[in-house]
Design a protein around this motif. Structure first.
Motif, PDB file in Angstrom:
ATOM      1  N   TRP A  38      10.787 -43.288 -18.883  1.00 54.24           N
ATOM      2  CA  TRP A  38      10.269 -42.325 -17.916  1.00 54.24           C
ATOM      3  C   TRP A  38      10.535 -40.887 -18.361  1.00 54.24           C
ATOM      4  CZ3 TRP A  38       7.066 -41.519 -14.055  1.00 54.24           C
ATOM      5  CH2 TRP A  38       7.248 -40.404 -13.227  1.00 54.24           C
ATOM      6  N   GLY A 149      10.379 -46.622 -16.044  1.00 50.93           N
ATOM      7  CA  GLY A 149      11.803 -46.590 -15.761  1.00 50.93           C
ATOM      8  C   GLY A 149      12.529 -47.866 -16.134  1.00 50.93           C
ATOM      9  N   SER A 190       2.211 -46.424 -14.137  1.00 56.57           N
ATOM     10  CA  SER A 190       3.338 -45.526 -14.360  1.00 56.57           C
ATOM     11  C   SER A 190       2.918 -44.281 -15.132  1.00 56.57           C
ATOM     12  CB  SER A 190       4.446 -46.277 -15.105  1.00 56.57           C
ATOM     13  OG  SER A 190       5.690 -45.633 -15.001  1.00 56.57           O
ATOM     14  N   ALA A 194       3.732 -40.304 -14.360  1.00 56.81           N
ATOM     15  CA  ALA A 194       4.336 -39.388 -15.326  1.00 56.81           C
ATOM     16  C   ALA A 194       3.511 -38.110 -15.453  1.00 56.81           C
ATOM     17  CB  ALA A 194       4.469 -40.079 -16.687  1.00 56.81           C
TER      18      ALA A 194
END
Length: 370
Positions: A38, A149, A190, A194
Motif C-alpha cells: 500500500w 495492504g 485496491s 491508492a
C-alpha cells in the motif's frame, strides 16, 4: 503449504471446540527488509502526479506488479494442490451471482445517504456479467481478502500475508472453495484506492475529479498486475467473471465506507459506475466513466456534469466550419502565480471540475512541493 511467496509460519494459537480447530493467531517469519504494498503504491502514484511520465507503465512500482501477479498465481496454484479444489461449473457462477445480488439488495436497503445509481441497473450488470462467463475456471481456497495492504515486497520478492479472509464473512464462507478471480478483483480495486489516496495527499477531497495522470497510473497498474497473473496462471481468468467479482467487491466497499468513512464512498461508487458504463461485462480497464468525475455523495441530490444535447452533435455534423463557442472563463492556469498550497489546491479543484484535468495536474503538482 510451503509457498515461497508466503512467510513461513513458526507458531499458532489454536482453539478446539466440538472437535473443530480454529486458529486464533499465528506467528510468521519476520522479514526486516519488507516494504508494504500500500505504501509503495501510494508513494508511486504521488510521484506520478508530481513528475508524470509519458508512459505510466514505466513507473517503478507499476513495473513490479507483473511479479506480484505472478506471485499471486503461484500461491493460487499451491493452494489448489494442497487443499481441495475442483472445476467450477455454471451452477457455481449462478450461486456467486445470487450472492452478489443479495449483497446489493442489502446495500440499497441500508439506512444512510441514498446511492447515486439505480439498483435495477446494478442488478442488470450482475446478470450480464454472470451470463457472459464462458469459462468458470476453478473452485479452490484463495487468500480471501487480497489488497495492497496484504502484500509486501522484499529481497525475497513479493510475499502475501494474512490469509484469514474478509473479517465480515462467516468462517465457513471464508474456508469454502471459491474462484481465484475474487482475489484478483480485490487487488485491482485496491489500485483505485491508492490513486484516490495520492490525490488526497495532494490536498484534494475525494469527490474531486481524478486527474488524467492518476487515471492512467491506475489503469497501468491494473493491466500490469493482471498480465503478470495471466502469464503465470495455468488457467485463464474469464474477464466477465472478474467483472462479476469486481462488482461484488465494490458493493462490499460501499457498505463499509457508508458505515465507517462516508467521504470515501466516491471510490467504490466510481468502480461500480465504470462497470455500468462498460455494459456490465468483460474487461473494464481504461474506462474512467463517472470515476473520473467522482460522484458527490452529500445530503443534497446527486449533481452530475451536464451532457451536451443531441442536437448540438447534429449541428456540428451539419456545418463542420462553424466556429466553436468560446470556452467558459477559467481560473488562472499559471501555478507559479499562486503562493499557498491551499490556493493551489482550490485552483486545481476548479479546473478539474471544469473539465481541465491536465491543467489541474499542474496545480496539484505544485501543491505537493509546499
Amino acid at each position: 503449504a510451503g509457498s515461497p511467496h508466503v512467510p513461513a509460519q513458526v507458531g499458532a494459537l489454536r482453539h478446539t471446540a466440538g472437535g473443530r480447530p480454529t486458529e486464533l493467531g499465528v506467528v510468521s517469519e519476520f522479514l526486516p527488509d519488507a516494504r508494504e504494498g500500500w505504501r509503495l503504491a501510494v508513494d508511486d502514484a504521488v510521484a506520478a502526479l508530481r513528475t508524470p511520465a509519458d508512459d505510466p507503465a514505466i513507473r517503478p512500482f507499476v513495473e513490479l506488479l507483473g511479479a506480484l501477479g505472478a506471485a499471486v498465481a503461484d500461491v493460487h496454484a499451491t493452494l489448489a494442490t494442497a487443499l481441495p479444489s475442483a472445476p467450477a461449473t455454471p451452477a457455481d457462477v449462478t450461486a456467486w451471482a445470487a450472492a452478489v445480488h443479495d449483497q446489493a439488495d442489502a446495500v440499497f436497503a441500508a439506512p444512510g445517504p441514498s446511492l447515486p445509481m439505480d439498483a435495477a441497473h446494478v442488478h442488470a450488470a450482475i446478470d450480464r456479467a454472470a451470463a457472459a462467463v464462458a469459462t468458470p475456471g476453478q473452485r479452490t481456497r484463495t487468500h480471501g481478502d487480497l489488497h495492497l495492504g496484504q502484500v509486501i515486497d522484499s529481497t525475497r520478492g513479493w510475499q502475501l500475508l494474512d490469509f484469514e479472509g474478509e473479517p465480515t464473512r462467516p468462517l465457513d464462507d471464508r474456508r469454502a472453495p471459491t474462484s481465484p478471480a475474487r482475489d484478483l478483483a480485490g487487488m485491482v480495486r485496491s489500485f483505485d484506492y491508492a490513486a484516490a489516496a495520492a490525490l488526497h495527499r495532494a490536498g484534494a477531497t475525494l469527490d474531486d475529479p481524478m486527474p488524467p495522470v492518476l487515471l492512467a497510473w491506475r489503469d497501468a497498474a491494473r493491466d500490469r498486475f493482471l498480465r503478470g497473473y495471466a502469464d503465470r496462471a495455468p488457467d485463464p481468468v474469464d474477464p466477465a467473471l472478474l467483472t462479476l467479482f469486481e462488482l461484488e467487491k465494490a458493493i462490499y466497499e460501499v457498505a463499509y465506507e457508508r458505515a465507517n468513512r462516508p467521504d470515501w464512498l466516491t471510490i467504490p461508487i466510481g468502480g461500480i459506475q465504470r462497470v455500468l458504463d462498460a455494459g456490465g461485462h468483460g474487461e473494464v480497464a481504461g474506462r474512467d466513466g463517472l470515476a473520473a468525475r467522482l460522484l458527490l455523495l452529500r445530503a443534497e441530490p446527486l449533481v452530475e456534469p451536464a451532457e451536451a444535447p443531441a442536437e448540438a452533435e447534429e449541428d456540428e455534423e451539419a456545418d463542420e466550419d462553424e466556429p466553436e463557442p468560446e470556452s467558459p472563463k477559467r481560473p488562472p492556469v499559471d501555478p507559479g502565480a499562486v503562493t499557498s498550497a491551499g490556493d493551489l489546491v482550490a485552483s486545481a479543484r476548479k479546473l478539474a471540475k471544469a473539465g481541465n484535468g491536465k491543467e489541474a495536474e499542474l496545480f496539484y503538482r505544485r501543491a505537493l512541493t509546499y
